[in-house]
Design a protein around this motif. Structure first.
Motif, PDB file in Angstrom:
ATOM      1  N   SER A 167      17.154  24.706  59.848  1.00 13.47           N
ATOM      2  CA  SER A 167      16.890  23.975  58.614  1.00 13.47           C
ATOM      3  C   SER A 167      17.857  22.804  58.463  1.00 13.47           C
ATOM      4  O   SER A 167      18.976  22.823  58.968  1.00 13.47           O
ATOM      5  N   THR A 168      17.404  21.800  57.741  1.00 12.89           N
ATOM      6  CA  THR A 168      18.225  20.617  57.505  1.00 12.89           C
ATOM      7  C   THR A 168      19.274  20.920  56.440  1.00 12.89           C
ATOM      8  O   THR A 168      18.938  21.399  55.359  1.00 12.89           O
ATOM      9  N   PRO A 169      20.557  20.656  56.717  1.00 12.93           N
ATOM     10  CA  PRO A 169      21.601  20.903  55.707  1.00 12.93           C
ATOM     11  C   PRO A 169      21.364  20.058  54.454  1.00 12.93           C
ATOM     12  O   PRO A 169      21.059  18.865  54.543  1.00 12.93           O
ATOM     13  N   GLN A 170      21.507  20.698  53.302  1.00  7.86           N
ATOM     14  CA  GLN A 170      21.273  20.045  52.024  1.00  7.86           C
ATOM     15  C   GLN A 170      22.603  19.644  51.393  1.00  7.86           C
ATOM     16  O   GLN A 170      23.490  20.484  51.204  1.00  7.86           O
ATOM     17  N   LEU A 171      22.748  18.366  51.073  1.00  7.80           N
ATOM     18  CA  LEU A 171      23.955  17.859  50.441  1.00  7.80           C
ATOM     19  C   LEU A 171      23.633  17.334  49.051  1.00  7.80           C
ATOM     20  O   LEU A 171      22.567  16.753  48.836  1.00  7.80           O
ATOM     21  N   LEU A 172      24.557  17.542  48.115  1.00  6.14           N
ATOM     22  CA  LEU A 172      24.435  16.976  46.774  1.00  6.14           C
ATOM     23  C   LEU A 172      25.610  16.041  46.558  1.00  6.14           C
ATOM     24  O   LEU A 172      26.769  16.458  46.641  1.00  6.14           O
ATOM     25  N   MET A 173      25.320  14.771  46.296  1.00  6.80           N
ATOM     26  CA  MET A 173      26.372  13.786  46.045  1.00  6.80           C
ATOM     27  C   MET A 173      26.406  13.459  44.560  1.00  6.80           C
ATOM     28  O   MET A 173      25.417  12.968  43.999  1.00  6.80           O
ATOM     29  N   ILE A 174      27.528  13.752  43.909  1.00  9.09           N
ATOM     30  CA  ILE A 174      27.708  13.438  42.488  1.00  9.09           C
ATOM     31  C   ILE A 174      28.615  12.222  42.414  1.00  9.09           C
ATOM     32  O   ILE A 174      29.842  12.312  42.582  1.00  9.09           O
ATOM     33  N   GLU A 175      28.016  11.074  42.179  1.00  9.06           N
ATOM     34  CA  GLU A 175      28.716   9.783  42.288  1.00  9.06           C
ATOM     35  C   GLU A 175      28.035   8.772  41.373  1.00  9.06           C
ATOM     36  O   GLU A 175      26.817   8.621  41.413  1.00  9.06           O
ATOM     37  N   ASP A 176      28.819   8.089  40.522  1.00  9.44           N
ATOM     38  CA  ASP A 176      28.220   7.159  39.573  1.00  9.44           C
ATOM     39  C   ASP A 176      28.002   5.765  40.152  1.00  9.44           C
ATOM     40  O   ASP A 176      27.287   4.952  39.561  1.00  9.44           O
ATOM     41  N   ASP A 177      28.595   5.468  41.295  1.00 12.54           N
ATOM     42  CA  ASP A 177      28.396   4.178  41.952  1.00 12.54           C
ATOM     43  C   ASP A 177      27.093   4.251  42.749  1.00 12.54           C
ATOM     44  O   ASP A 177      27.055   4.779  43.864  1.00 12.54           O
ATOM     45  N   ALA A 178      26.034   3.712  42.165  1.00 10.47           N
ATOM     46  CA  ALA A 178      24.706   3.845  42.769  1.00 10.47           C
ATOM     47  C   ALA A 178      24.627   3.173  44.133  1.00 10.47           C
ATOM     48  O   ALA A 178      23.984   3.687  45.055  1.00 10.47           O
ATOM     49  N   LEU A 226      27.107   2.691  46.327  1.00 10.91           N
ATOM     50  CA  LEU A 226      27.822   3.520  47.296  1.00 10.91           C
ATOM     51  C   LEU A 226      27.005   4.765  47.641  1.00 10.91           C
ATOM     52  O   LEU A 226      26.893   5.153  48.813  1.00 10.91           O
ATOM     53  N   ALA A 227      26.426   5.386  46.614  1.00 12.04           N
ATOM     54  CA  ALA A 227      25.645   6.595  46.834  1.00 12.04           C
ATOM     55  C   ALA A 227      24.448   6.323  47.748  1.00 12.04           C
ATOM     56  O   ALA A 227      24.135   7.123  48.636  1.00 12.04           O
ATOM     57  N   GLN A 228      23.791   5.188  47.551  1.00 17.32           N
ATOM     58  CA  GLN A 228      22.638   4.844  48.387  1.00 17.32           C
ATOM     59  C   GLN A 228      23.070   4.616  49.828  1.00 17.32           C
ATOM     60  O   GLN A 228      22.420   5.095  50.770  1.00 17.32           O
ATOM     61  N   MET A 229      24.176   3.891  50.010  1.00 17.76           N
ATOM     62  CA  MET A 229      24.669   3.601  51.354  1.00 17.76           C
ATOM     63  C   MET A 229      25.038   4.895  52.095  1.00 17.76           C
ATOM     64  O   MET A 229      24.650   5.119  53.240  1.00 17.76           O
ATOM     65  N   VAL A 230      25.773   5.764  51.402  1.00 16.16           N
ATOM     66  CA  VAL A 230      26.202   7.027  52.010  1.00 16.16           C
ATOM     67  C   VAL A 230      24.992   7.920  52.284  1.00 16.16           C
ATOM     68  O   VAL A 230      24.901   8.558  53.340  1.00 16.16           O
ATOM     69  N   SER A 231      24.059   7.978  51.336  1.00 13.48           N
ATOM     70  CA  SER A 231      22.872   8.813  51.504  1.00 13.48           C
ATOM     71  C   SER A 231      22.062   8.382  52.725  1.00 13.48           C
ATOM     72  O   SER A 231      21.597   9.227  53.510  1.00 13.48           O
ATOM     73  N   GLU A 232      21.888   7.085  52.894  1.00 10.95           N
ATOM     74  CA  GLU A 232      21.129   6.582  54.043  1.00 10.95           C
ATOM     75  C   GLU A 232      21.833   6.932  55.349  1.00 10.95           C
ATOM     76  O   GLU A 232      21.189   7.349  56.321  1.00 10.95           O
ATOM     77  N   TYR A 233      23.144   6.791  55.365  1.00  6.43           N
ATOM     78  CA  TYR A 233      23.910   7.092  56.574  1.00  6.43           C
ATOM     79  C   TYR A 233      23.824   8.576  56.919  1.00  6.43           C
ATOM     80  O   TYR A 233      23.587   8.946  58.071  1.00  6.43           O
ATOM     81  N   LEU A 234      24.000   9.421  55.920  1.00  6.34           N
ATOM     82  CA  LEU A 234      23.971  10.866  56.163  1.00  6.34           C
ATOM     83  C   LEU A 234      22.562  11.347  56.503  1.00  6.34           C
ATOM     84  O   LEU A 234      22.394  12.269  57.308  1.00  6.34           O
ATOM     85  N   THR A 235      21.553  10.714  55.914  1.00  3.43           N
ATOM     86  CA  THR A 235      20.168  11.061  56.240  1.00  3.43           C
ATOM     87  C   THR A 235      19.876  10.745  57.705  1.00  3.43           C
ATOM     88  O   THR A 235      19.239  11.537  58.418  1.00  3.43           O
TER      89      THR A 235
END
Length: 239
Positions: A2-13, A15-24
């Motif tokens: 299964s694909t590991p599920q991560l939850l990012m709690i971050e108010d900098d949208a 930064l969150a998008q950049m990190v999410s795309e990289y980790l995805t």
């Protein structure tokens, strides 16, 4: 697998998008919450494999969110937490570790370092969950202290001791080498964590938390002893 599920709690949208795309792209599924309240709600709706938690949030601070995660019932309280902190503010890192964060990463950071730390935390969790080769030897007993490696639980005089996943691994590492003096570098290497940064005191903070959980008097420890100028030793002879 299964694909590991991560939850990012971050108010900098951004930064969150950049990190999410990289980790995805690196094989993870990432959900995002922009504040502490929605992050806690998402976590309780679907428990992730790891939480990436920013210290500065619009409705609260990451320290409070970490505290509330550790107070949740059952397995939710044991979800690994990687905290994002302000660079150059070691006190925030120390407090975060004391509240139960498994690791921290100062901002700004390289996405590759974040990825490496996430993988290290998840690897430790997977290795700890693997069936033991000899189940009969999974429980270590030192007086009133019992460490069950299979169940990943610790009891003192029959009472459960609350430790994070990383702190449990540290305790097992020490107990398996009872009587041997270990340097901080040796301890970190044994649990396959990140390399020590210069003047990093995170091991000391974790040891303080472990002592608070398993010692009768944490200020006068009998189980985990400090060897000044060297490191720590887990005492063979205990109560």
């Amino acid at each position: 697998m299964s694909t590991p599920q991560l939850l990012m709690i971050e108010d900098d949208a951004r930064l969150a998008q950049m990190v999410s795309e990289y980790l995805t792209q690196s094989g993870f599924a990432v959900s995002h919450a922009g504040d502490g309240a929605s992050g806690l709600a998402q976590l309780q709706e679907r428990a992730p494999d790891l939480v990436i938690l920013d210290l500065m949030l619009p409705d609260t601070d990451g320290l409070d969110v970490c505290r509330r995660i550790r107070a949740l019932p059952g397995p939710l309280a044991k979800v690994p937490v990687l905290m994002l902190t302000a660079k150059g503010d070691p006190m925030d890192r120390i407090i975060g570790l004391e509240l139960g964060a498994d690791d921290y990463l100062p901002k700004p950071f390289e996405p590759r370092e974040l990825l490496a730390r996430i993988r290290a935390v998840l690897r430790r969790r997977a290795e700890a969950s693997a069936p033991a080769a000899a189940s009969a030897h999974s429980v270590m007993r030192f007086g009133s202290l019992e460490i069950d490696r299979d169940a990943r639980s610790v009891t003192v005089a029959g009472q459960g001791a609350e430790l994070t996943s990383y702190q449990f691994d540290l305790l097992v590492t020490m107990a398996e080498r009872a009587g041997r003096v270990l340097t901080r570098d040796q301890i970190m290497e044994a649990v396959r964590g990140r390399e020590l940064e210069a003047f990093d005191r995170s091991i000391d903070v974790h040891m303080g938390r472990i002592r608070a959980a398993i010692e009768v008097d944490p200020k006068n420890p009998k189980r985990i002893l400090t060897v000044r100028g060297v490191g720590y030793v887990f005492a063979k002879q205990q109560d």
